[in-house]
Design an enzyme around this catalytic site. Structure first.
Site, mmCIF file in Angstrom:
data_model
loop_
_atom_site.group_PDB
_atom_site.id
_atom_site.type_symbol
_atom_site.label_atom_id
_atom_site.label_comp_id
_atom_site.label_asym_id
_atom_site.label_seq_id
_atom_site.Cartn_x
_atom_site.Cartn_y
_atom_site.Cartn_z
ATOM 1 N N CYS A 177 -3.886 -5.719 -7.765
ATOM 2 C CA CYS A 177 -4.142 -6.135 -6.376
ATOM 3 C C CYS A 177 -5.601 -6.135 -5.946
ATOM 4 O O CYS A 177 -5.932 -6.730 -4.927
ATOM 5 C CB CYS A 177 -3.344 -5.250 -5.423
ATOM 6 S SG CYS A 177 -1.564 -5.511 -5.569
ATOM 7 N N PHE B 92 6.360 -7.452 -2.517
ATOM 8 C CA PHE B 92 5.659 -8.490 -3.277
ATOM 9 C C PHE B 92 6.189 -9.898 -3.036
ATOM 10 O O PHE B 92 7.396 -10.115 -2.928
ATOM 11 C CB PHE B 92 5.692 -8.183 -4.782
ATOM 12 C CG PHE B 92 4.891 -6.974 -5.166
ATOM 13 C CD1 PHE B 92 3.602 -6.804 -4.684
ATOM 14 C CD2 PHE B 92 5.417 -6.004 -6.000
ATOM 15 C CE1 PHE B 92 2.849 -5.684 -5.025
ATOM 16 C CE2 PHE B 92 4.674 -4.878 -6.351
ATOM 17 C CZ PHE B 92 3.387 -4.723 -5.862
ATOM 18 N N HIS C 99 -7.218 -6.128 1.576
ATOM 19 C CA HIS C 99 -5.976 -6.422 0.845
ATOM 20 C C HIS C 99 -4.821 -5.667 1.495
ATOM 21 O O HIS C 99 -4.851 -4.442 1.598
ATOM 22 C CB HIS C 99 -6.085 -6.023 -0.627
ATOM 23 C CG HIS C 99 -4.760 -6.118 -1.318
ATOM 24 N ND1 HIS C 99 -4.157 -7.325 -1.570
ATOM 25 C CD2 HIS C 99 -3.890 -5.171 -1.736
ATOM 26 C CE1 HIS C 99 -2.974 -7.101 -2.122
ATOM 27 N NE2 HIS C 99 -2.794 -5.811 -2.239
ATOM 28 N N ASN D 39 2.867 -9.157 0.084
ATOM 29 C CA ASN D 39 1.738 -8.777 -0.766
ATOM 30 C C ASN D 39 1.726 -9.681 -2.000
ATOM 31 O O ASN D 39 2.563 -9.542 -2.878
ATOM 32 C CB ASN D 39 1.893 -7.298 -1.158
ATOM 33 C CG ASN D 39 0.800 -6.821 -2.104
ATOM 34 O OD1 ASN D 39 0.042 -7.612 -2.667
ATOM 35 N ND2 ASN D 39 0.729 -5.519 -2.302
#
Length: 388
Positions: A164, A215, A302, A335
């Site tokens: 990530c 995710f 992020h 994400n």
């Protein structure tokens, strides 16, 4: 006779690297987060695990995600039951998907970025491709070169299995390439597909379940170059970059490629580790610029999950609107690993234009982009916005 010094000077760009265009893409299959627990437990034949399903529902409710996009749809999962189990050997099936789909999704994002840039693709000198989804030789960088019809002499960099934080890594690398090679135009592509990490639930590894709640799939591309031509329209300058491994963070986030696919492990205190160390990273980046008020800069972080954003905000006393672009991307896409920060960069410049804010960075001059991931590794990029 020309000296080495003269050659070096001629090889280097004059000004800082700039982001000249951004493109994003997602698979067509959109998943609603509110109905996802029912679908997920049904498709993985886990409906008998009622308590775990309730726990997963709570995870999805707390995730602050409204929807995600996923290549894996019901049809594909029914054809590949091994992918639906928690620990069935399934790497071949997963690899067969991502080796094809990762470059394809990357091509969609890259095509949009090249179109916005407005220059012929023959002017692309370097390609950086980044994915945590699958590994192959020749790599996704080669496949994308073929799919886009880039020159065979394009200089390629393939980054697999970074995780990530890598949206920051690719910008750091692109900056160095653009500034050290006069006239370089770097195509950067991050393409992520969760087919490697998708698996059924288990009550023995709840961290795996956290991944299933967060995710999503997506690809983002940027064009980076120094000394823009009059026809090129820079969006952000890449001013300074750093990468660091946080102290006492070993094992905080791990991923392991196994017969069962890519397994994902995390310690509970990831948000704590990040928020505890973030000020040090900011001081290192912004003290030389005379900036100590972190509400006076724009933010691209992020979105590993809502808890990370909440704790960073609390630790630094950030106003809620600072993370608006970041939270918007988390809410709309989940994400997407390395691609997230580039989606946020795109969202920020679009909203700044829409709202007539004066610069690409919400009307502010300076900003920070953070990538967090396995290690625990933190990437920091100092950005300067462009006047609109």
């Amino acid at each position: 006779m020309v000296s080495v010094e003269e050659i070096r000077k001629a090889q280097r760009a004059e000004g800082p690297a700039t982001v000249m265009a951004i493109g994003t893409a997602t698979p067509p299959n959109c998943v609603d987060q509110s109905t996802y627990p029912d679908y997920y437990f049904r498709i993985t034949n886990s409906e008998h695990m009622t308590e775990l399903k309730e726990k997963f529902k709570r995870m999805c409710d707390k995730s602050m995600i409204k929807k995600r996009y996923m290549y894996l749809n019901e049809e594909i999962l029914k054809e590949n039951p091994s992918v639906c189990a928690y620990m069935a050997p399934s790497l071949d099936a997963r690899q067969d998907m991502v080796v094809v789909e990762v470059p394809k999704l990357g091509k969609e994002a890259a095509t949009k970025a090249i179109k916005e840039w407005g220059q012929p693709k023959s002017k692309i000198t370097h390609l950086i491709f980044c994915t945590t989804s699958g590994v192959d030789m020749p790599g996704a960088d080669y496949q994308l070169t073929k799919l886009l019809g880039l020159r065979p002499s394009v200089k390629r960099y393939m980054m697999y299995q970074q995780g990530c934080f890598a949206g920051g890594t690719v910008l750091r690398l692109a900056k160095d390439l653009a500034e050290n090679n006069k006239g370089a135009r770097v195509l950067v592509v991050c393409s992520e597909i969760t087919a490697v990490t998708f698996r059924g639930p288990t009550d023995t590894h709840l961290d795996s379940l956290v991944g299933q709640a967060l995710f999503g799939d997506g690809a983002a591309a940027v064009i980076v170059g120094s000394d823009p031509l009059p026809v090129e329209k820079p969006l952000f300058q890449l001013v300074w970059t750093a990468q660091t491994i946080l102290p006492d963070s070993e094992g905080a986030i791990d991923g392991h490629l196994r017969e069962v696919g890519l397994t994902f492990h995390l310690l509970k205190d990831v948000p704590g580790l990040i928020s505890k160390n973030i000020e040090k990273a900011l001081v290192e980046a912004f003290q030389p610029l005379g900036i100590s008020d972190y509400n006076s800069i724009f933010w691209i972080a992020h979105p590993g999950g809502p808890a990370i954003l909440d704790q960073v905000e609390a630790k630094l006393g950030l106003k809620p609107e600072k993370m608006e672009a970041t939270r918007h991307v988390l809410s709309e896409y989940g994400n997407m690993s390395s691609a997230c920060v580039l989606f946020i960069l795109d969202q920020m410049r679009k909203k700044s234009i829409e709202n007539g804010l004066g610069t690409t960075g919400e009307g502010l001059d300076w900003g920070v982009l953070f990538g967090f991931g396995p290690g625990l590794t933190v990437e920091t990029v100092v950005l300067r916005s462009v006047t609109l």
